[in-house]
Design an enzyme around this catalytic site. Structure first.
Site, short mmCIF file in Angstrom:
data_model
loop_
_atom_site.label_atom_id
_atom_site.label_comp_id
_atom_site.label_asym_id
_atom_site.label_seq_id
_atom_site.Cartn_x
_atom_site.Cartn_y
_atom_site.Cartn_z
N GLY A 14 48.72 46.17 40.51
CA GLY A 14 47.48 46.75 39.98
C GLY A 14 46.38 46.72 41.05
N VAL A 26 41.67 43.37 57.86
CA VAL A 26 42.98 43.23 58.52
C VAL A 26 43.05 44.20 59.70
CG1 VAL A 26 45.46 43.70 58.24
CG2 VAL A 26 44.24 42.41 56.48
N ARG A 28 40.63 45.91 61.37
CA ARG A 28 39.67 45.72 62.46
C ARG A 28 40.00 44.47 63.28
NH1 ARG A 28 34.48 48.29 60.63
NH2 ARG A 28 35.11 50.48 60.62
N ARG A 75 54.21 50.51 41.68
CA ARG A 75 55.16 49.45 41.34
C ARG A 75 56.55 50.04 41.56
NH1 ARG A 75 51.14 48.17 36.76
NH2 ARG A 75 50.13 46.33 37.56
N GLY A 105 49.39 40.83 43.70
CA GLY A 105 49.58 39.67 42.82
C GLY A 105 50.94 39.00 43.05
N ASP A 106 51.41 38.31 42.02
CA ASP A 106 52.64 37.51 42.22
C ASP A 106 53.87 38.37 42.55
OD1 ASP A 106 52.63 38.51 39.67
OD2 ASP A 106 53.18 36.63 38.67
N THR A 128 43.98 40.72 42.65
CA THR A 128 44.18 41.14 41.27
C THR A 128 42.96 40.71 40.47
OG1 THR A 128 45.34 40.62 39.20
CG2 THR A 128 45.68 39.08 40.98
N ASP A 130 42.96 39.73 37.59
CA ASP A 130 43.33 38.74 36.57
C ASP A 130 43.00 37.29 36.94
OD1 ASP A 130 44.36 41.01 35.42
OD2 ASP A 130 46.44 40.55 35.88
N ASP A 132 45.02 35.20 38.15
CA ASP A 132 46.12 34.48 37.49
C ASP A 132 47.16 33.97 38.48
OD1 ASP A 132 47.15 36.92 38.27
OD2 ASP A 132 48.29 37.24 36.42
N ARG A 157 26.05 44.68 22.99
CA ARG A 157 25.17 43.79 22.21
C ARG A 157 23.90 44.53 21.76
NH1 ARG A 157 24.97 38.50 21.35
NH2 ARG A 157 26.09 37.77 23.18
N GLY A 173 43.50 41.23 31.78
CA GLY A 173 43.80 39.98 32.47
C GLY A 173 45.26 39.59 32.27
N ARG A 174 46.01 40.52 31.74
CA ARG A 174 47.42 40.28 31.40
C ARG A 174 47.51 39.05 30.49
NH1 ARG A 174 51.45 43.07 33.84
NH2 ARG A 174 50.18 43.54 35.65
N LYS A 216 21.16 35.50 12.37
CA LYS A 216 21.67 36.19 13.56
C LYS A 216 22.11 37.60 13.18
CE LYS A 216 25.09 35.41 17.26
NZ LYS A 216 24.25 35.59 18.45
O1 F6P Z 1 47.22 42.95 36.74
C1 F6P Z 1 46.13 43.79 36.58
C2 F6P Z 1 46.18 44.46 35.23
O2 F6P Z 1 45.04 45.30 35.11
C3 F6P Z 1 46.28 43.54 34.03
O3 F6P Z 1 45.05 42.97 33.68
C4 F6P Z 1 46.82 44.46 32.98
O4 F6P Z 1 47.54 43.76 32.00
C5 F6P Z 1 47.76 45.35 33.78
O5 F6P Z 1 47.34 45.27 35.13
C6 F6P Z 1 47.74 46.78 33.35
O6 F6P Z 1 48.70 47.47 34.08
P1 F6P Z 1 48.75 49.05 34.26
O7 F6P Z 1 47.74 49.41 35.31
O8 F6P Z 1 50.13 49.33 34.69
O9 F6P Z 1 48.37 49.65 32.94
#
Ligand code: F6P
Length: 353
Positions: A14, A26, A28, A75, A105-106, A128, A130, A132, A157, A173-174, A216
């Site tokens: 992503g 990187v 430069r 991907r 990411g991972d 990323t 996320d 994460d 709001r 944020g997955r 509120k």
């Molecule tokens: O990892 C980044 C992210 O935006 C996540 O937060 C989300 O779950 C996922 O990628 C969405 O993936 P895609 O871009 O394939 O819809």
């Protein structure tokens, strides 16, 4: 030490705001050191297909402020196969590429480790929204995503206040709740619901009723996409039980775009320079991380194991290569990370009224 003449830089998975700042740094820094740089398009897919070109300093001009990634991202299932990996290795061999900086990411780091194991030195940079990746306290893009979330929710709001409504807002944020947790505190959310911390929906709804009785008018609830399709049902139940008109909003990819914040540009630049330094120093299979606010580098295999431990996905045999001391360090690190999330969560609980 290996003599580096050419490296490749790619972004994968992503996209995230700040990736361009890392690509710029990187490029430069490598060029300044007499190393040529291939910009590889569409991540590992582009590496397999040879979709790339040599960059000069001007190719990365004016990209530091741009969202997304100028190298594009993709991907690729094929890259996970031996055949795909060999295609990528062949591209590098044919074009005299001595090393790769992979930003993502991972999944990106798994790819980097696979290439390193086949003789191509790789360095990872965490990119990323996320945040994460367990081994690092920070991933490029997260700050921008959190700030965009703030802006969007502040707007919601305003209209909630006018109409005496509640808005349940789902944030990306997955499976990680970092964005809703931190943005939630900063927007003054009535509740933050994330997969990492157990919550009681009845208590959340009770609290809304009490706040309503105290006068509120607006209520914001931030939830993580990692809870699955939870937001719409929750909105319905809130409305039924409290009588507060409730709307549901999914911010989705909106928070993944936009011009990166100062923090993202700065950290991306620092990490980009560090990645090249590591390659030139003959290191490989390392991921650039932030620990205690300092840029450090960590073995990618270690980082991936730590990640799986934190996420509860670890198989016992995966710990075999590590000493007792290392395993203890990993466990302590995970426990500290969890405690930090809980501390933050508690701050919001104590002050949201
Ligand atoms: O990892 C980044 C992210 O935006 C996540 O937060 C989300 O779950 C996922 O990628 C969405 O993936 P895609 O871009 O394939 O819809």
């Amino acid at each position: 030490m290996r003599n580096f003449r050419r490296i490749g830089v790619l972004t994968s998975g992503g996209d995230a705001p700040g990736m361009n700042a890392a690509v710029r740094a990187v490029t430069r820094y490598a060029l300044a050191g007499g190393v040529e740089v291939f910009g590889v398009y569409e991540g590992y897919k582009g590496l397999m297909e040879g979709n790339m070109r040599l960059f000069n300093e001007r190719d990365v001009s004016n990209i530091i402020s741009r969202g997304g990634t100028v190298l594009y991202s993709a991907r690729s299932d094929e890259f996970r196969t031996e055949e795909g990996l060999q295609k990528a290795i062949k591209t590098c061999r044919d074009n005299n590429i001595d090393g790769i900086v992979a930003i993502g990411g991972d999944g990106t780091f798994r790819g980097a480790t696979d290439l390193t194991a086949r003789g191509l030195p790789c360095i990872g940079i965490p990119g990323t929204i996320d945040n994460d990746i367990t081994a690092t306290e920070y991933t490029i893009g997260c700050d921008t995503a959190m700030n965009t979330t703030l802006e969007m929710v502040d707007r919601l709001r305003d209209t909630c206040e006018s109409h005496a409504r509640c808005n349940v807002v789902e944030v990306m944020g997955r499976n990680a709740g970092y964005i809703p947790l931190h943005a939630g505190l900063a927007v003054g959310a009535s509740a933050i619901l994330i997969p990492e911390i157990r919550f009681d929906e009845d208590e959340v709804i009770e609290k809304l009723m009490v706040s309503k009785e105290y006068g509120k008018r607006n209520f914001i609830i931030l939830i993580s996409e990692g809870l699955g399709n939870y937001g719409e049902g929750l909105s319905r139940r809130i409305e039924e039980r409290t009588g507060i008109e409730t709307r549901f909003a999914r911010l989705a990819h909106v928070v993944r775009g936009g011009s990166p914040t100062l923090r993202d540009r700065e950290i991306a630049s620092e990490m980009g320079v560090e990645a090249v330094k590591l390659l030139l120093a003959g290191k490989s299979n390392r991921v650039v991380c932030m620990r205690n606010n300092k840029i450090v580098d960590i073995n990618i295999a270690y980082a991936l194991t730590l990640d799986r431990m934190y996420k509860g996905k670890l198989k016992p045999e995966e710990l075999e290569p590590y000493s007792e001391k290392e395993i203890k360090e990993m466990r302590d690190y995970c426990a500290k990370k969890r405690a930090e999330m809980e501390r933050f969560y508690k701050i919001n609980l104590d002050i949201c009224k």
